[in-house]
Scaffold this motif. Structure first.
Motif, PDB file in Angstrom:
ATOM      1  N   GLU A  29       0.846  -1.193   0.000  1.00  0.00           N
ATOM      2  CA  GLU A  29       0.000   0.000   0.000  1.00  0.00           C
ATOM      3  C   GLU A  29       0.881   1.244   0.000  1.00  0.00           C
ATOM      4  N   LEU A  30       1.044   1.838  -1.176  1.00  0.00           N
ATOM      5  CA  LEU A  30       1.873   3.031  -1.304  1.00  0.00           C
ATOM      6  C   LEU A  30       1.182   4.250  -0.702  1.00  0.00           C
ATOM      7  N   VAL A  31      -0.112   4.367  -0.948  1.00  0.00           N
ATOM      8  CA  VAL A  31      -0.961   5.384  -0.315  1.00  0.00           C
ATOM      9  C   VAL A  31      -2.164   4.620   0.241  1.00  0.00           C
ATOM     10  N   CYS A  39      -7.859   9.121  -2.532  1.00  0.00           N
ATOM     11  CA  CYS A  39      -7.284   8.064  -3.359  1.00  0.00           C
ATOM     12  C   CYS A  39      -6.551   7.040  -2.507  1.00  0.00           C
ATOM     13  N   ALA A  40      -6.349   5.888  -3.101  1.00  0.00           N
ATOM     14  CA  ALA A  40      -5.528   4.821  -2.525  1.00  0.00           C
ATOM     15  C   ALA A  40      -4.709   4.255  -3.673  1.00  0.00           C
ATOM     16  N   VAL A  41      -3.422   3.997  -3.419  1.00  0.00           N
ATOM     17  CA  VAL A  41      -2.536   3.476  -4.457  1.00  0.00           C
ATOM     18  C   VAL A  41      -1.777   2.285  -3.891  1.00  0.00           C
ATOM     19  N   SER A  42      -1.793   1.171  -4.626  1.00  0.00           N
ATOM     20  CA  SER A  42      -1.116  -0.045  -4.182  1.00  0.00           C
ATOM     21  C   SER A  42      -0.469  -0.741  -5.365  1.00  0.00           C
ATOM     22  N   ILE A  43       0.514  -1.568  -5.057  1.00  0.00           N
ATOM     23  CA  ILE A  43       1.070  -2.488  -6.052  1.00  0.00           C
ATOM     24  C   ILE A  43       0.620  -3.880  -5.646  1.00  0.00           C
ATOM     25  N   TYR A  44      -0.026  -4.564  -6.584  1.00  0.00           N
ATOM     26  CA  TYR A  44      -0.503  -5.926  -6.361  1.00  0.00           C
ATOM     27  C   TYR A  44       0.387  -6.915  -7.098  1.00  0.00           C
ATOM     28  N   GLU A  45       0.638  -8.035  -6.455  1.00  0.00           N
ATOM     29  CA  GLU A  45       1.308  -9.170  -7.084  1.00  0.00           C
ATOM     30  C   GLU A  45       0.372 -10.367  -6.955  1.00  0.00           C
ATOM     31  N   ILE A  46      -0.075 -10.866  -8.096  1.00  0.00           N
ATOM     32  CA  ILE A  46      -1.037 -11.967  -8.119  1.00  0.00           C
ATOM     33  C   ILE A  46      -0.302 -13.257  -8.482  1.00  0.00           C
ATOM     34  N   PRO A  47      -0.391 -14.284  -7.636  1.00  0.00           N
ATOM     35  CA  PRO A  47       0.272 -15.548  -7.947  1.00  0.00           C
ATOM     36  C   PRO A  47      -0.318 -16.207  -9.199  1.00  0.00           C
ATOM     37  N   PRO A  48       0.415 -17.156  -9.778  1.00  0.00           N
ATOM     38  CA  PRO A  48      -0.061 -17.852 -10.979  1.00  0.00           C
ATOM     39  C   PRO A  48      -1.478 -18.414 -10.834  1.00  0.00           C
ATOM     40  N   LEU A  49      -2.283 -18.169 -11.867  1.00  0.00           N
ATOM     41  CA  LEU A  49      -3.645 -18.687 -12.017  1.00  0.00           C
ATOM     42  C   LEU A  49      -4.624 -18.216 -10.930  1.00  0.00           C
ATOM     43  N   LYS A  50      -4.291 -17.155 -10.226  1.00  0.00           N
ATOM     44  CA  LYS A  50      -5.161 -16.604  -9.180  1.00  0.00           C
ATOM     45  C   LYS A  50      -5.679 -15.233  -9.594  1.00  0.00           C
ATOM     46  N   SER A  51      -6.699 -14.756  -8.879  1.00  0.00           N
ATOM     47  CA  SER A  51      -7.247 -13.409  -9.023  1.00  0.00           C
ATOM     48  C   SER A  51      -7.174 -12.738  -7.663  1.00  0.00           C
ATOM     49  N   ALA A  52      -7.097 -11.414  -7.643  1.00  0.00           N
ATOM     50  CA  ALA A  52      -7.116 -10.695  -6.369  1.00  0.00           C
ATOM     51  C   ALA A  52      -8.533 -10.661  -5.804  1.00  0.00           C
ATOM     52  N   TYR A  53      -9.515 -10.415  -6.685  1.00  0.00           N
ATOM     53  CA  TYR A  53     -10.902 -10.252  -6.264  1.00  0.00           C
ATOM     54  C   TYR A  53     -11.835 -10.915  -7.269  1.00  0.00           C
ATOM     55  N   GLU A  63     -11.484   2.752 -10.576  1.00  0.00           N
ATOM     56  CA  GLU A  63     -10.221   2.044 -10.434  1.00  0.00           C
ATOM     57  C   GLU A  63      -9.428   2.147 -11.727  1.00  0.00           C
ATOM     58  N   SER A  64      -8.109   2.207 -11.581  1.00  0.00           N
ATOM     59  CA  SER A  64      -7.204   2.178 -12.730  1.00  0.00           C
ATOM     60  C   SER A  64      -6.064   1.224 -12.416  1.00  0.00           C
ATOM     61  N   PHE A  65      -5.696   0.402 -13.398  1.00  0.00           N
ATOM     62  CA  PHE A  65      -4.573  -0.526 -13.248  1.00  0.00           C
ATOM     63  C   PHE A  65      -3.555  -0.236 -14.332  1.00  0.00           C
ATOM     64  N   TYR A  66      -2.273  -0.306 -13.967  1.00  0.00           N
ATOM     65  CA  TYR A  66      -1.191  -0.272 -14.940  1.00  0.00           C
ATOM     66  C   TYR A  66      -0.414  -1.560 -14.749  1.00  0.00           C
ATOM     67  N   ILE A  67      -0.376  -2.398 -15.786  1.00  0.00           N
ATOM     68  CA  ILE A  67       0.288  -3.694 -15.699  1.00  0.00           C
ATOM     69  C   ILE A  67       1.796  -3.479 -15.776  1.00  0.00           C
ATOM     70  N   ILE A  68       2.499  -3.846 -14.718  1.00  0.00           N
ATOM     71  CA  ILE A  68       3.953  -3.690 -14.652  1.00  0.00           C
ATOM     72  C   ILE A  68       4.655  -4.885 -15.294  1.00  0.00           C
ATOM     73  N   SER A  69       4.210  -6.092 -14.944  1.00  0.00           N
ATOM     74  CA  SER A  69       4.804  -7.294 -15.540  1.00  0.00           C
ATOM     75  C   SER A  69       3.812  -8.446 -15.483  1.00  0.00           C
ATOM     76  N   LEU A 113       0.063  -1.814 -10.821  1.00  0.00           N
ATOM     77  CA  LEU A 113      -0.181  -0.653  -9.982  1.00  0.00           C
ATOM     78  C   LEU A 113      -1.678  -0.398  -9.987  1.00  0.00           C
ATOM     79  N   ASP A 114      -2.274  -0.277  -8.821  1.00  0.00           N
ATOM     80  CA  ASP A 114      -3.719  -0.079  -8.672  1.00  0.00           C
ATOM     81  C   ASP A 114      -3.954   1.293  -8.047  1.00  0.00           C
ATOM     82  N   TYR A 115      -4.669   2.158  -8.765  1.00  0.00           N
ATOM     83  CA  TYR A 115      -5.031   3.483  -8.268  1.00  0.00           C
ATOM     84  C   TYR A 115      -6.548   3.520  -8.148  1.00  0.00           C
ATOM     85  N   ASP A 116      -7.051   3.802  -6.945  1.00  0.00           N
ATOM     86  CA  ASP A 116      -8.499   3.852  -6.699  1.00  0.00           C
ATOM     87  C   ASP A 116      -8.889   5.214  -6.159  1.00  0.00           C
ATOM     88  N   THR A 117     -10.019   5.732  -6.637  1.00  0.00           N
ATOM     89  CA  THR A 117     -10.602   6.869  -5.954  1.00  0.00           C
ATOM     90  C   THR A 117     -11.198   6.336  -4.656  1.00  0.00           C
TER      91      THR A 117
END
Length: 147
Positions: A29-31, A39-53, A63-69, A113-117
């Motif tokens: 949780e960066l913010v 706002c809230a800003v986080s970096i999510y790491e999702i394991p193989p074949l899983k979803s966060a929500y 919500e806005s996502f920027y795919i890092i890798s 990167l997940d940015y949420d209002t």
């Protein structure tokens, strides 16, 4: 919050959530919610074949996502599509913004990167699980919808 935040991502504690079989994430949780006013800003790491929500949409928060890798499968009301590093995704606060992001890899994490209002009160709908979440600055509740 009136202070500028300047942090090294690696210095932010890593939170892990794995309460259901198909849903798991690591989050920095960066913010964090409640630090900033809108706002809230986080970096999510999702394991193989899983979803966060699960598949869901909000009535107030965008919500806005920027795919890092990595590579993911994005489910929306118009179907599924593949997303990968460098892709930017925006989800409006309405039923048309419904989404679920799943890691498509069997071996590599999906990192974004997940940015949420962040509004005083938001309602999130989870159509597949028939639940409603009510979120706010001092409220976090999940309710099952009776058929």
């Amino acid at each position: 919050m009136n202070d500028i935040i300047h942090i090294k991502t690696a210095d932010v504690p890593l939170k892990h959530k794995n309460e259901h079989e198909n849903y798991e994430y690591y989050k920095r949780e960066l913010v964090p919610k409640g630090i900033a006013h809108q706002c809230a800003v986080s970096i999510y790491e999702i394991p193989p074949l899983k979803s966060a929500y699960p598949y869901h949409y909000h009535t107030k928060n965008e919500e806005s996502f920027y795919i890092i890798s990595g590579k993911g499968i994005l489910e929306t009301s118009s179907g599924e599509r593949t997303v990968s590093a460098g892709d930017f995704l925006f989800f409006p606060a309405n039923e048309e913004g419904a989404h679920k992001l799943t890691n498509a890899s069997e071996t590599e994490p999906l990192i974004y990167l997940d940015y949420d209002t962040y509004n005083d009160i938001d309602v999130a709908f989870y159509p597949d699980s028939k639940k409603i979440g009510i979120w706010g600055k001092n409220i976090n509740q999940l309710y099952k919808i009776n058929d």
